[in-house]
Design a protein around this motif. Structure first.
Motif, PDB file in Angstrom:
ATOM      1  N   VAL A 118      23.357  79.038  36.175  1.00  0.00           N
ATOM      2  CA  VAL A 118      24.499  77.907  36.185  1.00  0.00           C
ATOM      3  C   VAL A 118      25.763  78.566  36.928  1.00  0.00           C
ATOM      4  CG1 VAL A 118      25.865  76.525  34.579  1.00  0.00           C
ATOM      5  CG2 VAL A 118      23.557  76.616  34.202  1.00  0.00           C
ATOM      6  N   GLU A 119      26.159  79.842  36.475  1.00  0.00           N
ATOM      7  CA  GLU A 119      27.289  80.147  37.061  1.00  0.00           C
ATOM      8  C   GLU A 119      27.133  80.423  38.628  1.00  0.00           C
ATOM      9  OE1 GLU A 119      28.181  83.796  34.940  1.00  0.00           O
ATOM     10  OE2 GLU A 119      28.958  82.842  33.399  1.00  0.00           O
ATOM     11  N   VAL A 120      25.934  80.821  39.312  1.00  0.00           N
ATOM     12  CA  VAL A 120      25.850  81.079  40.565  1.00  0.00           C
ATOM     13  C   VAL A 120      25.616  79.639  41.376  1.00  0.00           C
ATOM     14  CG1 VAL A 120      24.066  81.817  41.968  1.00  0.00           C
ATOM     15  CG2 VAL A 120      24.570  83.277  40.156  1.00  0.00           C
ATOM     16  N   LEU A 121      24.974  78.878  40.700  1.00  0.00           N
ATOM     17  CA  LEU A 121      24.483  77.627  41.283  1.00  0.00           C
ATOM     18  C   LEU A 121      25.573  76.459  41.227  1.00  0.00           C
ATOM     19  CD1 LEU A 121      20.845  77.087  40.317  1.00  0.00           C
ATOM     20  CD2 LEU A 121      21.736  77.727  42.618  1.00  0.00           C
ATOM     21  N   ALA A 122      26.433  76.437  40.186  1.00  0.00           N
ATOM     22  CA  ALA A 122      27.601  75.461  40.188  1.00  0.00           C
ATOM     23  C   ALA A 122      28.854  76.069  40.749  1.00  0.00           C
ATOM     24  CB  ALA A 122      27.637  74.994  38.727  1.00  0.00           C
ATOM     25  N   THR A 123      29.635  75.011  41.262  1.00  0.00           N
ATOM     26  CA  THR A 123      30.928  75.332  41.850  1.00  0.00           C
ATOM     27  C   THR A 123      31.717  75.612  40.702  1.00  0.00           C
ATOM     28  OG1 THR A 123      30.464  73.671  43.848  1.00  0.00           O
ATOM     29  CG2 THR A 123      32.798  74.460  43.353  1.00  0.00           C
ATOM     30  N   ARG A 124      31.597  74.819  39.518  1.00  0.00           N
ATOM     31  CA  ARG A 124      32.367  75.341  38.406  1.00  0.00           C
ATOM     32  C   ARG A 124      31.551  74.621  37.165  1.00  0.00           C
ATOM     33  NH1 ARG A 124      35.053  72.838  41.843  1.00  0.00           N
ATOM     34  NH2 ARG A 124      34.895  70.437  41.856  1.00  0.00           N
ATOM     35  N   TRP A 125      31.625  75.034  35.946  1.00  0.00           N
ATOM     36  CA  TRP A 125      31.186  74.650  34.930  1.00  0.00           C
ATOM     37  C   TRP A 125      32.060  74.826  33.697  1.00  0.00           C
ATOM     38  CZ3 TRP A 125      28.946  77.288  30.544  1.00  0.00           C
ATOM     39  CH2 TRP A 125      29.230  78.576  30.597  1.00  0.00           C
ATOM     40  N   GLU A 126      31.806  74.157  32.716  1.00  0.00           N
ATOM     41  CA  GLU A 126      32.697  74.127  31.231  1.00  0.00           C
ATOM     42  C   GLU A 126      31.827  73.422  30.137  1.00  0.00           C
ATOM     43  OE1 GLU A 126      36.370  71.992  31.628  1.00  0.00           O
ATOM     44  OE2 GLU A 126      35.341  70.478  32.934  1.00  0.00           O
ATOM     45  N   VAL A 127      32.433  73.949  29.080  1.00  0.00           N
ATOM     46  CA  VAL A 127      31.812  73.171  27.924  1.00  0.00           C
ATOM     47  C   VAL A 127      33.125  72.510  27.252  1.00  0.00           C
ATOM     48  CG1 VAL A 127      30.888  73.555  25.576  1.00  0.00           C
ATOM     49  CG2 VAL A 127      30.427  75.539  27.548  1.00  0.00           C
ATOM     50  N   LEU A 128      32.692  70.994  26.747  1.00  0.00           N
ATOM     51  CA  LEU A 128      33.704  70.073  26.443  1.00  0.00           C
ATOM     52  C   LEU A 128      33.036  69.566  24.886  1.00  0.00           C
ATOM     53  CD1 LEU A 128      33.703  67.989  29.661  1.00  0.00           C
ATOM     54  CD2 LEU A 128      35.347  69.570  28.964  1.00  0.00           C
ATOM     55  N   ASP A 129      34.212  69.189  24.096  1.00  0.00           N
ATOM     56  CA  ASP A 129      34.035  68.952  22.994  1.00  0.00           C
ATOM     57  C   ASP A 129      33.307  67.411  23.226  1.00  0.00           C
ATOM     58  OD1 ASP A 129      34.733  70.879  21.298  1.00  0.00           O
ATOM     59  OD2 ASP A 129      36.684  70.394  21.121  1.00  0.00           O
ATOM     60  N   ARG A 130      32.535  66.979  22.538  1.00  0.00           N
ATOM     61  CA  ARG A 130      31.921  65.647  22.234  1.00  0.00           C
ATOM     62  C   ARG A 130      32.186  64.953  21.054  1.00  0.00           C
ATOM     63  NH1 ARG A 130      26.038  63.394  22.356  1.00  0.00           N
ATOM     64  NH2 ARG A 130      26.498  61.444  23.703  1.00  0.00           N
ATOM     65  N   VAL A 131      32.738  63.566  21.080  1.00  0.00           N
ATOM     66  CA  VAL A 131      33.316  63.021  19.906  1.00  0.00           C
ATOM     67  C   VAL A 131      32.190  61.930  19.623  1.00  0.00           C
ATOM     68  CG1 VAL A 131      35.119  61.252  18.975  1.00  0.00           C
ATOM     69  CG2 VAL A 131      35.726  63.319  20.479  1.00  0.00           C
ATOM     70  N   PRO A 132      31.958  61.600  18.328  1.00  0.00           N
ATOM     71  CA  PRO A 132      32.124  62.252  17.168  1.00  0.00           C
ATOM     72  C   PRO A 132      31.793  63.591  17.025  1.00  0.00           C
ATOM     73  CG  PRO A 132      30.623  60.671  16.837  1.00  0.00           C
ATOM     74  CD  PRO A 132      30.631  60.704  18.177  1.00  0.00           C
ATOM     75  N   VAL A 133      30.626  64.026  17.477  1.00  0.00           N
ATOM     76  CA  VAL A 133      29.995  65.514  16.978  1.00  0.00           C
ATOM     77  C   VAL A 133      29.239  65.579  18.336  1.00  0.00           C
ATOM     78  CG1 VAL A 133      27.740  64.255  16.259  1.00  0.00           C
ATOM     79  CG2 VAL A 133      28.451  66.594  15.377  1.00  0.00           C
ATOM     80  N   GLY A 134      29.277  67.153  18.561  1.00  0.00           N
ATOM     81  CA  GLY A 134      28.285  67.884  19.366  1.00  0.00           C
ATOM     82  C   GLY A 134      29.444  68.491  20.522  1.00  0.00           C
ATOM     83  N   LYS A 135      28.888  68.638  21.747  1.00  0.00           N
ATOM     84  CA  LYS A 135      29.385  69.405  22.918  1.00  0.00           C
ATOM     85  C   LYS A 135      28.692  68.832  23.883  1.00  0.00           C
ATOM     86  CE  LYS A 135      26.504  73.519  23.032  1.00  0.00           C
ATOM     87  NZ  LYS A 135      25.463  73.160  21.847  1.00  0.00           N
ATOM     88  N   THR A 136      29.421  68.941  25.194  1.00  0.00           N
ATOM     89  CA  THR A 136      28.845  68.689  26.420  1.00  0.00           C
ATOM     90  C   THR A 136      29.015  69.678  27.373  1.00  0.00           C
ATOM     91  OG1 THR A 136      29.311  66.145  26.293  1.00  0.00           O
ATOM     92  CG2 THR A 136      29.024  67.172  28.532  1.00  0.00           C
ATOM     93  N   VAL A 137      27.804  70.287  28.134  1.00  0.00           N
ATOM     94  CA  VAL A 137      28.009  71.340  29.063  1.00  0.00           C
ATOM     95  C   VAL A 137      28.135  70.490  30.512  1.00  0.00           C
ATOM     96  CG1 VAL A 137      27.130  73.619  29.989  1.00  0.00           C
ATOM     97  CG2 VAL A 137      26.855  72.788  27.479  1.00  0.00           C
ATOM     98  N   ARG A 138      28.952  70.793  31.167  1.00  0.00           N
ATOM     99  CA  ARG A 138      29.200  70.193  32.321  1.00  0.00           C
ATOM    100  C   ARG A 138      29.242  71.105  33.663  1.00  0.00           C
ATOM    101  NH1 ARG A 138      34.349  66.491  32.806  1.00  0.00           N
ATOM    102  NH2 ARG A 138      32.959  65.123  31.839  1.00  0.00           N
ATOM    103  N   ALA A 139      28.141  70.802  34.555  1.00  0.00           N
ATOM    104  CA  ALA A 139      28.369  71.661  35.518  1.00  0.00           C
ATOM    105  C   ALA A 139      28.545  70.743  37.072  1.00  0.00           C
ATOM    106  CB  ALA A 139      27.003  72.228  35.999  1.00  0.00           C
ATOM    107  N   GLU A 140      29.327  71.258  38.013  1.00  0.00           N
ATOM    108  CA  GLU A 140      29.672  70.494  39.316  1.00  0.00           C
ATOM    109  C   GLU A 140      29.069  71.181  40.348  1.00  0.00           C
ATOM    110  OE1 GLU A 140      33.751  69.176  39.172  1.00  0.00           O
ATOM    111  OE2 GLU A 140      33.344  67.952  37.574  1.00  0.00           O
ATOM    112  N   ILE A 141      28.763  70.539  41.422  1.00  0.00           N
ATOM    113  CA  ILE A 141      28.452  71.104  42.580  1.00  0.00           C
ATOM    114  C   ILE A 141      29.510  70.196  43.711  1.00  0.00           C
ATOM    115  CG2 ILE A 141      26.714  71.164  44.598  1.00  0.00           C
ATOM    116  CD1 ILE A 141      24.605  71.252  42.323  1.00  0.00           C
ATOM    117  N   ASP A 142      30.086  71.009  44.431  1.00  0.00           N
ATOM    118  CA  ASP A 142      30.839  70.402  45.632  1.00  0.00           C
ATOM    119  C   ASP A 142      29.867  70.291  46.778  1.00  0.00           C
ATOM    120  OD1 ASP A 142      33.122  70.197  44.191  1.00  0.00           O
ATOM    121  OD2 ASP A 142      34.056  72.025  44.954  1.00  0.00           O
TER     122      ASP A 142
END
Length: 159
Positions: A118-142
């Motif tokens: 993921v670090e190699v392929l994505a331009t950027r990535w992050e982990v976000l809190d998800r409401v009401p419960v959980g998380k979202t892992v986001r990866a972006e490609i420019d």
């Protein structure tokens, strides 16, 4: 009268969202449907952007199924496409307390390389809190950084 400096071009963002069972079969289906959606959005099968995005979906979905699974709860895939500019992949699960950590695995370890990909392929990535419960892992490609889009003269606007 609007000056050229304050005028902004209209941008169409296309979005696809689907829930999948938190099983290996659900992860495979997420990857297959993502590839189909990319092709519908004119990111053709076999292109650099399609291959990179499919691998990102596969890794993030596999992580959601393996590490974020709660029995009876699905994971969610959301794809956002800004034509010629950006492709965003969000994979959400209900295990907010289990954050992904990128650690280099040992040479004989059987797993642990997904986030390195993921670090190699994505331009950027992050982990976000998800409401009401959980998380979202986001990866972006420019997309302008992908060869076939750069060769076509598509460039990201300056920040």
């Amino acid at each position: 009268m609007t000056s050229p400096m304050t005028r902004q071009a209209a941008v169409t963002v296309r979005v696809f969202t689907q829930r999948f069972s938190s099983t290996p079969r659900g992860a495979r289906l997420a990857r297959r449907l993502a590839l189909h959606q990319f092709d519908r959005w004119s990111i053709p099968y076999g292109s650099e952007a399609s291959d990179a995005a499919a691998l990102l979906v596969a890794e993030l979905a596999a992580n959601a199924v393996t590490h974020g699974r709660v029995p009876g709860r699905d994971f969610e895939l959301t794809l956002s496409y800004t034509p010629g500019l950006r492709l965003r992949i969000d994979v959400s699960d209900t295990r907010g307390e289990r954050r992904p950590v990128s650690v280099a695995p040992g040479p004989l370890d059987e797993g642990g390389r997904g986030l390195l990909l993921v670090e190699v392929l994505a331009t950027r990535w992050e982990v976000l809190d998800r409401v009401p419960v959980g998380k979202t892992v986001r990866a972006e490609i420019d997309l302008a950084s992908c060869a076939e889009f750069a060769d076509a003269g598509v460039r990201l606007p300056p920040d």
